[in-house]
Design a protein around this motif. Structure first.
Motif, PDB file in Angstrom:
ATOM      1  N   LEU A   8      -1.008   7.497  21.203  1.00 30.08           N
ATOM      2  CA  LEU A   8      -0.383   7.800  19.928  1.00 30.08           C
ATOM      3  C   LEU A   8      -1.315   7.451  18.783  1.00 30.08           C
ATOM      4  CD1 LEU A   8       2.992   6.123  20.802  1.00 30.08           C
ATOM      5  CD2 LEU A   8       2.582   8.576  20.668  1.00 30.08           C
ATOM      6  N   SER A   9      -1.190   8.184  17.691  1.00 27.68           N
ATOM      7  CA  SER A   9      -1.906   7.843  16.464  1.00 27.68           C
ATOM      8  C   SER A   9      -0.993   6.949  15.650  1.00 27.68           C
ATOM      9  CB  SER A   9      -2.233   9.107  15.665  1.00 27.68           C
ATOM     10  OG  SER A   9      -3.115   9.915  16.387  1.00 27.68           O
ATOM     11  N   ILE A  10      -1.463   5.749  15.348  1.00 29.51           N
ATOM     12  CA  ILE A  10      -0.669   4.792  14.586  1.00 29.51           C
ATOM     13  C   ILE A  10      -1.318   4.620  13.228  1.00 29.51           C
ATOM     14  CG2 ILE A  10       0.229   2.447  14.494  1.00 29.51           C
ATOM     15  CD1 ILE A  10      -0.001   2.442  17.566  1.00 29.51           C
ATOM     16  N   TYR A  11      -0.528   4.876  12.195  1.00 26.38           N
ATOM     17  CA  TYR A  11      -1.009   4.790  10.825  1.00 26.38           C
ATOM     18  C   TYR A  11      -0.413   3.545  10.172  1.00 26.38           C
ATOM     19  CZ  TYR A  11      -2.006   9.718  11.671  1.00 26.38           C
ATOM     20  OH  TYR A  11      -2.466  10.895  12.206  1.00 26.38           O
ATOM     21  N   TYR A  61       8.082   0.065  13.926  1.00 26.47           N
ATOM     22  CA  TYR A  61       7.415   1.355  14.030  1.00 26.47           C
ATOM     23  C   TYR A  61       8.383   2.479  13.679  1.00 26.47           C
ATOM     24  CZ  TYR A  61       4.023  -1.364  16.656  1.00 26.47           C
ATOM     25  OH  TYR A  61       3.120  -2.303  17.036  1.00 26.47           O
ATOM     26  N   ALA A  62       7.907   3.410  12.877  1.00 22.91           N
ATOM     27  CA  ALA A  62       8.659   4.615  12.553  1.00 22.91           C
ATOM     28  C   ALA A  62       7.995   5.760  13.299  1.00 22.91           C
ATOM     29  CB  ALA A  62       8.640   4.873  11.051  1.00 22.91           C
ATOM     30  N   VAL A  63       8.697   6.343  14.265  1.00 24.65           N
ATOM     31  CA  VAL A  63       8.131   7.406  15.092  1.00 24.65           C
ATOM     32  C   VAL A  63       8.670   8.746  14.588  1.00 24.65           C
ATOM     33  CG1 VAL A  63       7.865   8.326  17.418  1.00 24.65           C
ATOM     34  CG2 VAL A  63       8.025   5.851  17.071  1.00 24.65           C
ATOM     35  N   ASP A  64       7.783   9.529  14.018  1.00 25.05           N
ATOM     36  CA  ASP A  64       8.116  10.839  13.457  1.00 25.05           C
ATOM     37  C   ASP A  64       8.031  11.873  14.567  1.00 25.05           C
ATOM     38  OD1 ASP A  64       8.407  13.144  11.980  1.00 25.05           O
ATOM     39  OD2 ASP A  64       6.600  12.861  10.788  1.00 25.05           O
ATOM     40  N   ILE A  65       9.149  12.505  14.870  1.00 23.28           N
ATOM     41  CA  ILE A  65       9.195  13.500  15.932  1.00 23.28           C
ATOM     42  C   ILE A  65       8.918  14.868  15.322  1.00 23.28           C
ATOM     43  CG2 ILE A  65      10.619  14.560  17.709  1.00 23.28           C
ATOM     44  CD1 ILE A  65      12.211  11.822  17.561  1.00 23.28           C
ATOM     45  N   GLU A  66       7.765  15.408  15.646  1.00 21.00           N
ATOM     46  CA  GLU A  66       7.351  16.727  15.168  1.00 21.00           C
ATOM     47  C   GLU A  66       7.309  17.657  16.368  1.00 21.00           C
ATOM     48  OE1 GLU A  66       6.681  17.861  12.079  1.00 21.00           O
ATOM     49  OE2 GLU A  66       7.143  15.934  11.172  1.00 21.00           O
ATOM     50  N   ARG A  67       8.324  18.466  16.525  1.00 21.73           N
ATOM     51  CA  ARG A  67       8.395  19.334  17.701  1.00 21.73           C
ATOM     52  C   ARG A  67       7.570  20.608  17.543  1.00 21.73           C
ATOM     53  NH1 ARG A  67      11.109  17.149  21.787  1.00 21.73           N
ATOM     54  NH2 ARG A  67      12.792  15.771  21.223  1.00 21.73           N
ATOM     55  N   LYS A  79       5.215  10.470   1.063  1.00 24.57           N
ATOM     56  CA  LYS A  79       6.022  11.025  -0.032  1.00 24.57           C
ATOM     57  C   LYS A  79       7.493  10.666   0.146  1.00 24.57           C
ATOM     58  CE  LYS A  79       6.967  15.307  -2.480  1.00 24.57           C
ATOM     59  NZ  LYS A  79       6.723  16.748  -2.534  1.00 24.57           N
ATOM     60  N   LEU A  80       7.964  10.733   1.372  1.00 23.38           N
ATOM     61  CA  LEU A  80       9.351  10.416   1.673  1.00 23.38           C
ATOM     62  C   LEU A  80       9.642   8.938   1.452  1.00 23.38           C
ATOM     63  CD1 LEU A  80      12.112  11.230   2.968  1.00 23.38           C
ATOM     64  CD2 LEU A  80      11.085  10.667   5.167  1.00 23.38           C
ATOM     65  N   CYS A  81       8.750   8.100   1.875  1.00 15.72           N
ATOM     66  CA  CYS A  81       8.965   6.653   1.830  1.00 15.72           C
ATOM     67  C   CYS A  81       7.729   5.957   1.263  1.00 15.72           C
ATOM     68  CB  CYS A  81       9.258   6.131   3.223  1.00 15.72           C
ATOM     69  SG  CYS A  81      10.606   6.976   4.035  1.00 15.72           S
ATOM     70  N   PRO A  82       7.467   6.095  -0.023  1.00 16.38           N
ATOM     71  CA  PRO A  82       6.236   5.537  -0.575  1.00 16.38           C
ATOM     72  C   PRO A  82       6.163   4.013  -0.531  1.00 16.38           C
ATOM     73  CG  PRO A  82       7.664   6.334  -2.319  1.00 16.38           C
ATOM     74  CD  PRO A  82       8.284   6.752  -1.015  1.00 16.38           C
ATOM     75  N   THR A  83       7.281   3.341  -0.366  1.00 20.32           N
ATOM     76  CA  THR A  83       7.269   1.875  -0.362  1.00 20.32           C
ATOM     77  C   THR A  83       7.131   1.289   1.038  1.00 20.32           C
ATOM     78  OG1 THR A  83       9.675   1.755  -0.172  1.00 20.32           O
ATOM     79  CG2 THR A  83       8.743   1.822  -2.403  1.00 20.32           C
ATOM     80  N   LEU A  84       7.104   2.122   2.039  1.00 26.32           N
ATOM     81  CA  LEU A  84       7.108   1.617   3.412  1.00 26.32           C
ATOM     82  C   LEU A  84       5.700   1.286   3.887  1.00 26.32           C
ATOM     83  CD1 LEU A  84       9.730   3.990   5.057  1.00 26.32           C
ATOM     84  CD2 LEU A  84      10.083   1.828   3.889  1.00 26.32           C
ATOM     85  N   SER A  85       5.076   0.318   3.278  1.00 26.92           N
ATOM     86  CA  SER A  85       3.701  -0.014   3.620  1.00 26.92           C
ATOM     87  C   SER A  85       3.591  -0.990   4.788  1.00 26.92           C
ATOM     88  CB  SER A  85       3.001  -0.604   2.403  1.00 26.92           C
ATOM     89  OG  SER A  85       3.680  -1.772   1.992  1.00 26.92           O
ATOM     90  N   LYS A  86       4.653  -1.678   5.136  1.00 22.57           N
ATOM     91  CA  LYS A  86       4.615  -2.687   6.198  1.00 22.57           C
ATOM     92  C   LYS A  86       4.984  -2.120   7.571  1.00 22.57           C
ATOM     93  CE  LYS A  86       3.697  -5.974   3.326  1.00 22.57           C
ATOM     94  NZ  LYS A  86       2.315  -6.202   3.059  1.00 22.57           N
ATOM     95  N   ILE A  87       5.458  -0.895   7.580  1.00 21.66           N
ATOM     96  CA  ILE A  87       5.898  -0.283   8.834  1.00 21.66           C
ATOM     97  C   ILE A  87       4.807   0.654   9.330  1.00 21.66           C
ATOM     98  CG2 ILE A  87       7.611   1.220   9.899  1.00 21.66           C
ATOM     99  CD1 ILE A  87       9.542   0.329   7.709  1.00 21.66           C
ATOM    100  N   SER A  88       4.472   0.549  10.607  1.00 17.02           N
ATOM    101  CA  SER A  88       3.488   1.454  11.191  1.00 17.02           C
ATOM    102  C   SER A  88       4.141   2.797  11.466  1.00 17.02           C
ATOM    103  CB  SER A  88       2.928   0.864  12.484  1.00 17.02           C
ATOM    104  OG  SER A  88       2.223  -0.318  12.219  1.00 17.02           O
ATOM    105  N   TYR A  89       3.433   3.844  11.120  1.00 17.02           N
ATOM    106  CA  TYR A  89       3.899   5.214  11.300  1.00 17.02           C
ATOM    107  C   TYR A  89       3.246   5.794  12.550  1.00 17.02           C
ATOM    108  CZ  TYR A  89       3.986  10.272  10.418  1.00 17.02           C
ATOM    109  OH  TYR A  89       4.140  11.625  10.517  1.00 17.02           O
ATOM    110  N   ILE A  90       4.055   6.400  13.416  1.00 17.99           N
ATOM    111  CA  ILE A  90       3.552   7.021  14.639  1.00 17.99           C
ATOM    112  C   ILE A  90       4.007   8.474  14.652  1.00 17.99           C
ATOM    113  CG2 ILE A  90       3.652   7.035  17.153  1.00 17.99           C
ATOM    114  CD1 ILE A  90       4.256   4.023  17.013  1.00 17.99           C
ATOM    115  N   LEU A  91       3.090   9.359  14.948  1.00 18.19           N
ATOM    116  CA  LEU A  91       3.404  10.776  15.055  1.00 18.19           C
ATOM    117  C   LEU A  91       3.616  11.125  16.524  1.00 18.19           C
ATOM    118  CD1 LEU A  91       3.661  13.438  13.513  1.00 18.19           C
ATOM    119  CD2 LEU A  91       1.215  13.780  13.896  1.00 18.19           C
ATOM    120  N   ASP A  92       4.795  11.641  16.850  1.00 15.41           N
ATOM    121  CA  ASP A  92       5.144  12.026  18.224  1.00 15.41           C
ATOM    122  C   ASP A  92       5.189  13.551  18.289  1.00 15.41           C
ATOM    123  OD1 ASP A  92       6.074  12.225  20.812  1.00 15.41           O
ATOM    124  OD2 ASP A  92       8.073  11.438  20.373  1.00 15.41           O
TER     125      ASP A  92
END
Length: 135
Positions: A8-11, A61-67, A79-92
């Motif tokens: 996974l790519s973790i941002y 972790y916030a896992v974004d499901i992109e089908r 853009k959706l969550c500009p304040t969420l700097s402490k949560i790692s974003y994962i693209l699924d």
């Protein structure tokens, strides 16, 4: 111990790293699966952000499901969550990780929350909005 061999790519902020999900969940972790078209998911991400501010030792972790897309949606997330700097974003991409963890569940949908214990095992799963403080 669960085994899932998808990289996974973790941002985290402007940093990007590649990891296996089995490796990121070897500590207490909360994983929220979400999708951009889900109204409740946006509230779940804000709740996750507030939780992370209070409990700094728990990985979130916030896992974004992109089908349908094969392009990272990091800008959409910022853009959706500009304040969420402490949560790692994962693209699924393709929802493979989501499908793996929900394949035997009677109901599937978003947001979907999984709490992992220190052994990397799912401790509990929750469909829909839930109070993270009570989990």
């Amino acid at each position: 111990m669960f085994i899932f061999a998808t990289q996974l790519s973790i941002y985290q902020g402007d940093k990007v790293e590649k990891k296996e999900l089995k490796d990121i969940a070897k500590v207490c972790a909360i994983v929220v699966f979400w999708t951009k078209n889900c109204f409740y998911c946006k509230d779940s991400l804000k709740q996750l952000d507030n939780f992370k501010k209070k409990y700094k030792d728990i990985q979130c972790y916030a896992v974004d499901i992109e089908r349908e897309s094969n392009q990272p949606a990091l800008e959409k997330y910022k853009k959706l969550c500009p304040t969420l700097s402490k949560i790692s974003y994962i693209l699924d991409i393709g929802g493979k990780v989501f499908d793996y963890y929900t394949k035997n569940e009677p109901a599937r949908g978003y947001p979907y929350v999984i709490i992992f214990n220190k052994k990397g095992e799912p401790k509990s799963k929750h469909l829909g909005m839930c109070d993270l403080e009570k989990l």
